[in-house]
Motif scaffolding. Structure first.
Motif, PDB file in Angstrom:
ATOM      1  N   ASN A  41      37.220  22.982  41.489  1.00  0.00           N
ATOM      2  CA  ASN A  41      37.237  23.879  40.329  1.00  0.00           C
ATOM      3  C   ASN A  41      36.787  25.273  40.772  1.00  0.00           C
ATOM      4  N   ALA A  42      37.457  26.268  40.221  1.00  0.00           N
ATOM      5  CA  ALA A  42      37.124  27.680  40.459  1.00  0.00           C
ATOM      6  C   ALA A  42      37.420  28.154  41.888  1.00  0.00           C
ATOM      7  N   ALA A  43      38.173  27.360  42.649  1.00  0.00           N
ATOM      8  CA  ALA A  43      38.521  27.777  44.015  1.00  0.00           C
ATOM      9  C   ALA A  43      39.479  28.968  44.013  1.00  0.00           C
ATOM     10  N   GLY A  44      40.200  29.147  42.899  1.00  0.00           N
ATOM     11  CA  GLY A  44      41.149  30.263  42.827  1.00  0.00           C
ATOM     12  C   GLY A  44      42.603  29.822  42.777  1.00  0.00           C
ATOM     13  N   LYS A  45      42.848  28.538  42.493  1.00  0.00           N
ATOM     14  CA  LYS A  45      44.224  28.010  42.520  1.00  0.00           C
ATOM     15  C   LYS A  45      45.094  28.651  41.428  1.00  0.00           C
ATOM     16  N   SER A  46      44.583  28.641  40.190  1.00  0.00           N
ATOM     17  CA  SER A  46      45.377  29.238  39.096  1.00  0.00           C
ATOM     18  C   SER A  46      45.556  30.730  39.339  1.00  0.00           C
ATOM     19  N   THR A  47      44.512  31.373  39.831  1.00  0.00           N
ATOM     20  CA  THR A  47      44.582  32.812  40.112  1.00  0.00           C
ATOM     21  C   THR A  47      45.671  33.090  41.144  1.00  0.00           C
ATOM     22  N   LEU A  48      45.747  32.239  42.167  1.00  0.00           N
ATOM     23  CA  LEU A  48      46.772  32.417  43.197  1.00  0.00           C
ATOM     24  C   LEU A  48      48.167  32.266  42.590  1.00  0.00           C
TER      25      LEU A  48
HETATM   26  N1  ATP Z   1      40.404  36.108  33.102  1.00  0.00           N
HETATM   27  C1  ATP Z   1      39.455  36.055  34.047  1.00  0.00           C
HETATM   28  N2  ATP Z   1      38.625  37.094  34.252  1.00  0.00           N
HETATM   29  C2  ATP Z   1      37.670  37.051  35.211  1.00  0.00           C
HETATM   30  N3  ATP Z   1      37.479  36.007  36.045  1.00  0.00           N
HETATM   31  C3  ATP Z   1      38.277  34.948  35.880  1.00  0.00           C
HETATM   32  C4  ATP Z   1      39.314  34.905  34.885  1.00  0.00           C
HETATM   33  N4  ATP Z   1      39.952  33.720  34.985  1.00  0.00           N
HETATM   34  C5  ATP Z   1      39.346  33.053  35.984  1.00  0.00           C
HETATM   35  N5  ATP Z   1      38.345  33.783  36.528  1.00  0.00           N
HETATM   36  C6  ATP Z   1      37.462  33.386  37.632  1.00  0.00           C
HETATM   37  O1  ATP Z   1      38.236  33.198  38.800  1.00  0.00           O
HETATM   38  C7  ATP Z   1      37.691  32.131  39.578  1.00  0.00           C
HETATM   39  C8  ATP Z   1      38.829  31.195  39.946  1.00  0.00           C
HETATM   40  O2  ATP Z   1      39.376  30.652  38.750  1.00  0.00           O
HETATM   41  P1  ATP Z   1      40.722  29.809  38.783  1.00  0.00           P
HETATM   42  O3  ATP Z   1      41.073  29.515  37.375  1.00  0.00           O
HETATM   43  O4  ATP Z   1      41.705  30.500  39.633  1.00  0.00           O
HETATM   44  O5  ATP Z   1      40.215  28.512  39.539  1.00  0.00           O
HETATM   45  P2  ATP Z   1      40.969  27.112  39.777  1.00  0.00           P
HETATM   46  O6  ATP Z   1      40.867  26.821  41.239  1.00  0.00           O
HETATM   47  O7  ATP Z   1      42.320  27.143  39.176  1.00  0.00           O
HETATM   48  O8  ATP Z   1      40.003  26.146  38.979  1.00  0.00           O
HETATM   49  P3  ATP Z   1      40.239  24.784  38.113  1.00  0.00           P
HETATM   50  O9  ATP Z   1      40.505  23.691  39.093  1.00  0.00           O
HETATM   51  O10 ATP Z   1      38.915  24.621  37.449  1.00  0.00           O
HETATM   52  O11 ATP Z   1      41.361  25.023  37.143  1.00  0.00           O
HETATM   53  C9  ATP Z   1      36.580  31.484  38.735  1.00  0.00           C
HETATM   54  O12 ATP Z   1      35.333  31.902  39.234  1.00  0.00           O
HETATM   55  C10 ATP Z   1      36.812  32.037  37.346  1.00  0.00           C
HETATM   56  O13 ATP Z   1      35.601  32.216  36.672  1.00  0.00           O
END
Ligand code: ATP
Length: 254
Positions: free
Chosen positions: A39-46
């Motif tokens: 969780n929060a590794a940055g996958k969705s962000t990527l």
């Molecule tokens: N809209 C936003 N504004 C600022 N920071 C954000 C926003 N969305 C996500 N983040 C931050 O970016 C980081 C990565 O989030 P992300 O959603 O990419 O993680 P993830 O790997 O997809 O996690 P998960 O498995 O929990 O879905 C987290 O620390 C989160 O708090």
């Protein structure tokens, strides 16, 4: 090179860099690459960065085209993005929402036929006239895939496409994703379930704190060492009689 190439990619929310300087080996047509990581590794962000939904620095090339330089219409024709949660569809029916997704690429002609065909293929034809806001979580997820597939994109980005699905529908969705990949598309999908990932992925990329931890075949990547370093769990990786990888968690590492 006809695949997806990511070089030195940084994706930020405002001034906060979440993915930093990421390089990935080319993701090739015909292959499913699973993006894994805690969780929060940055996958969705990527995925959002690749999809052009967040500002990026670095290069995201698809074949000889720079994805960041595409017009909105060209991007919609090139890639299908299935978000973690389906945005609220206001008062739309399932079919209308899939037609709207098709129309985003400017391809209005035959949209209703294409939309109905994709719903049938995913086994959700009977839901076509149901309002989006009355679907179950799993039904919404299948509709999310339909919206991503209806434009027939060459690049498919799926964010946790199976998280709300029962076992049978997980298989149905992943079978469809496999079929779509086999037709020559590039698929990058976030999955948390590493056993499922090992079964369906050609390659797994593990993201840890916004950086690439490991990349390779499931057998190369899903190891006790990776599970300890990235997830902080003590685990065994074994093969069942049919050769599939199983992850057996013994506990949390300290
Ligand atoms: N809209 C936003 N504004 C600022 N920071 C954000 C926003 N969305 C996500 N983040 C931050 O970016 C980081 C990565 O989030 P992300 O959603 O990419 O993680 P993830 O790997 O997809 O996690 P998960 O498995 O929990 O879905 C987290 O620390 C989160 O708090």
């Amino acid at each position: 090179m006809s695949g997806l190439l990511i070089e030195g990619l940084t994706v930020s929310y405002g001034r906060r860099r979440i993915v930093e300087g990421l390089d990935l080996p080319p993701l090739m047509p015909g292959e499913i690459t699973v993006l894994a990581g805690p969780n929060a590794a940055g996958k969705s962000t990527l995925l959002k960065g690749i999809a052009g939904l967040l500002p990026t620095r670095g290069r995201v090339m698809f074949g000889d085209r720079d994805l960041a330089a595409l017009s909105a219409g060209d991007r919609a024709r090139t890639l299908g993005f299935m978000p973690q949660t389906l945005p609220s569809g206001a008062a739309l029916s399932v079919l209308e929402s899939v037609i709207a997704a098709r129309s985003a690429s400017g391809e209005g002609a035959g949209a209703d036929r294409a939309a109905m065909a994709v719903l049938e293929r995913l086994g959700i034809g009977p839901l076509a006239l149901d309002p989006l806001d009355r679907l179950s979580g799993g039904q919404r997820q299948m509709v999310g895939l339909a919206q991503a597939l209806v434009r027939d994109p060459a690049l498919l980005l799926l964010d946790e496409p199976t998280s709300a699905l029962d076992m049978a529908r997980q298989v149905r969705l992943l079978t469809e994703v496999r079929r779509v990949a086999a037709e020559g598309r590039v698929v990058l999908a976030v999955l948390h379930d590493l056993a499922l990932a090992a079964q369906w992925a050609d390659r797994i990329a593990v993201l840890h704190k916004g950086r690439l931890h490991s990349f390779g075949t499931p057998a190369e990547v899903v190891t006790p060492a990776m599970l300890a370093e990235v997830y902080g769990v003590e685990a065994r990786v074994e093969r069942c009689s049919r050769g599939r990888l199983m992850v057996l968690i013994d506990g949390e590492t300290v």
